[in-house]
Design an enzyme around this catalytic site. Structure first.
Site, mmCIF file in Angstrom:
data_model
loop_
_atom_site.group_PDB
_atom_site.id
_atom_site.type_symbol
_atom_site.label_atom_id
_atom_site.label_comp_id
_atom_site.label_asym_id
_atom_site.label_seq_id
_atom_site.Cartn_x
_atom_site.Cartn_y
_atom_site.Cartn_z
ATOM 1 N N THR A 163 47.457 -35.696 32.624
ATOM 2 C CA THR A 163 46.834 -35.395 31.325
ATOM 3 C C THR A 163 45.317 -35.506 31.375
ATOM 4 O O THR A 163 44.627 -35.026 30.469
ATOM 5 C CB THR A 163 47.320 -36.388 30.249
ATOM 6 N N ARG A 210 42.073 -42.358 35.273
ATOM 7 C CA ARG A 210 42.546 -41.137 34.622
ATOM 8 C C ARG A 210 43.997 -40.890 34.966
ATOM 9 O O ARG A 210 44.395 -41.011 36.114
ATOM 10 C CB ARG A 210 41.760 -39.920 35.143
ATOM 11 N N ASP A 228 36.612 -37.078 45.141
ATOM 12 C CA ASP A 228 37.096 -38.272 44.435
ATOM 13 C C ASP A 228 36.290 -39.479 44.898
ATOM 14 O O ASP A 228 36.412 -39.931 46.042
ATOM 15 C CB ASP A 228 38.589 -38.478 44.730
ATOM 16 N N ASP A 262 38.266 -42.616 46.114
ATOM 17 C CA ASP A 262 38.925 -42.404 47.411
ATOM 18 C C ASP A 262 37.900 -42.397 48.543
ATOM 19 O O ASP A 262 38.144 -42.953 49.617
ATOM 20 C CB ASP A 262 39.700 -41.080 47.399
HETATM 21 C C1 PRP Z 1 37.015 -41.544 38.385
HETATM 22 C C2 PRP Z 1 35.579 -41.934 38.138
HETATM 23 C C3 PRP Z 1 35.518 -42.090 36.661
HETATM 24 C C4 PRP Z 1 36.497 -41.038 36.184
HETATM 25 C C5 PRP Z 1 35.742 -39.879 35.638
HETATM 26 O O1 PRP Z 1 37.850 -42.652 38.330
HETATM 27 O O2 PRP Z 1 35.206 -43.067 38.841
HETATM 28 O O3 PRP Z 1 35.888 -43.371 36.210
HETATM 29 O O4 PRP Z 1 37.261 -40.651 37.323
HETATM 30 O O5 PRP Z 1 36.622 -38.952 35.116
HETATM 31 P P1 PRP Z 1 36.650 -38.604 33.560
HETATM 32 O O6 PRP Z 1 35.232 -38.458 33.126
HETATM 33 O O7 PRP Z 1 37.404 -37.308 33.539
HETATM 34 O O8 PRP Z 1 37.372 -39.693 32.851
HETATM 35 P P2 PRP Z 1 39.405 -42.549 38.613
HETATM 36 O O9 PRP Z 1 40.149 -42.332 37.352
HETATM 37 O O10 PRP Z 1 39.648 -41.550 39.706
HETATM 38 O O11 PRP Z 1 39.765 -43.999 39.094
HETATM 39 P P3 PRP Z 1 39.252 -44.780 40.388
HETATM 40 O O12 PRP Z 1 37.788 -45.076 40.179
HETATM 41 O O13 PRP Z 1 40.092 -46.003 40.383
HETATM 42 O O14 PRP Z 1 39.490 -43.925 41.586
HETATM 43 N N1 URA Z 2 36.551 -38.422 39.324
HETATM 44 C C1 URA Z 2 36.040 -38.284 40.566
HETATM 45 O O1 URA Z 2 36.029 -39.255 41.340
HETATM 46 N N2 URA Z 2 35.549 -37.097 40.917
HETATM 47 C C2 URA Z 2 35.535 -36.027 40.113
HETATM 48 O O2 URA Z 2 35.059 -34.941 40.508
HETATM 49 C C3 URA Z 2 36.085 -36.176 38.821
HETATM 50 C C4 URA Z 2 36.571 -37.393 38.449
#
Ligand code: PRP
Ligand code: URA
Length: 209
Positions: free
Chosen positions: A109, A105, A201, A204
């Protein structure tokens, strides 16, 4: 009205592990273990109505025809956090092949940015489990489903741990036929697109970043 294509797996063992997972005191090592354990437990229900076919074998006693899953399986984690569920699913479905979709994400945005795709060439002929622990705005999930459809996938299920109502609505606005399996539907998103109460997160917490 409740969305009939959202299946909440509220088994007591799953709920117990999910509560521990959410706890801010749960460190990455335990978080990783719990995420995989929950993913394994979810597989039973997610695959419950998959087709089986006859399979002739010999037991030590005699010949018989058992039953076995009829179609090959592809597991597609959305990177990064989806990787945290992959071993748990593979534990029960060890013959599954794997594809990978990198989607993150944009922090400002909240829109999904696709940065990596690698899928098995015959994915269209398989049952696909798309996995990601979090369904927040739904942007990443919807983008991943669109990509898999373009790749010819016709049978897929979205498996997550925690879903926000907003994410369910957004994913089903674009892809109403895709079943969403989750362990919990939480209250709402905050102004930064994080799920409340959620678990923070996921990427993380998994990787200690
Ligand atoms: C997180 C999660 C999803 C997304 C969900 O990934 O693992 O893929 O956010 O959010 P959304 O429904 O609003 O799109 P992130 O973008 O943080 O990436 P990461 O897994 O690399 O930390
Ligand atoms: N992605 C995450 O990892 N946690 C949230 O709460 C939303 C998006």
């Amino acid at each position: 009205m409740a969305d009939p294509n959202v299946i909440v797996l509220d088994h007591p063992v799953i709920q117990t592990k999910l509560t521990e997972l959410r706890d801010v005191a749960t460190e990455p090592r335990k978080f990783r273990a719990l995420l995989n354990e929950i993913a394994s437990l979810m597989v039973y229900e997610v695959t419950r109505d998959w087709p089986t076919e006859p399979r002739p074998i010999r037991t030590p006693m005699e010949a018989m025809t058992g039953r076995a899953l009829a179609r090959p399986i592809t597991l597609v984690p959305i990177l990064r956090a989806g990787l945290g569920m992959a071993d748990g699913v593979l534990h029960l479905l060890p013959d599954a092949r794997m594809g990978h979709l990198g989607v993150r994400r944009d922090e400002a945005t909240l829109l999904p940015i696709a940065y990596y795709q690698k899928l098995p060439p015959d994915i269209a002929d398989t049952e696909v489990l798309l996995i990601d622990p979090m369904l927040a705005t739904g942007g990443s999930g919807a983008a991943a489903v669109s990509f898999l459809k373009q790749a010819g996938v016709v049978s897929m299920r979205f498996v997550c741990l925690v879903a926000a109502p907003e994410g369910i609505a957004a994913l089903h606005a674009q892809h109403p036929e895709i079943p969403i399996y989750c362990a919990a539907v939480d209250r709402q998103l905050n102004e930064k697109g994080y799920i409340l109460p959620g678990l923070g997160d996921a990427g993380d917490r998994l990787f200690g970043t």
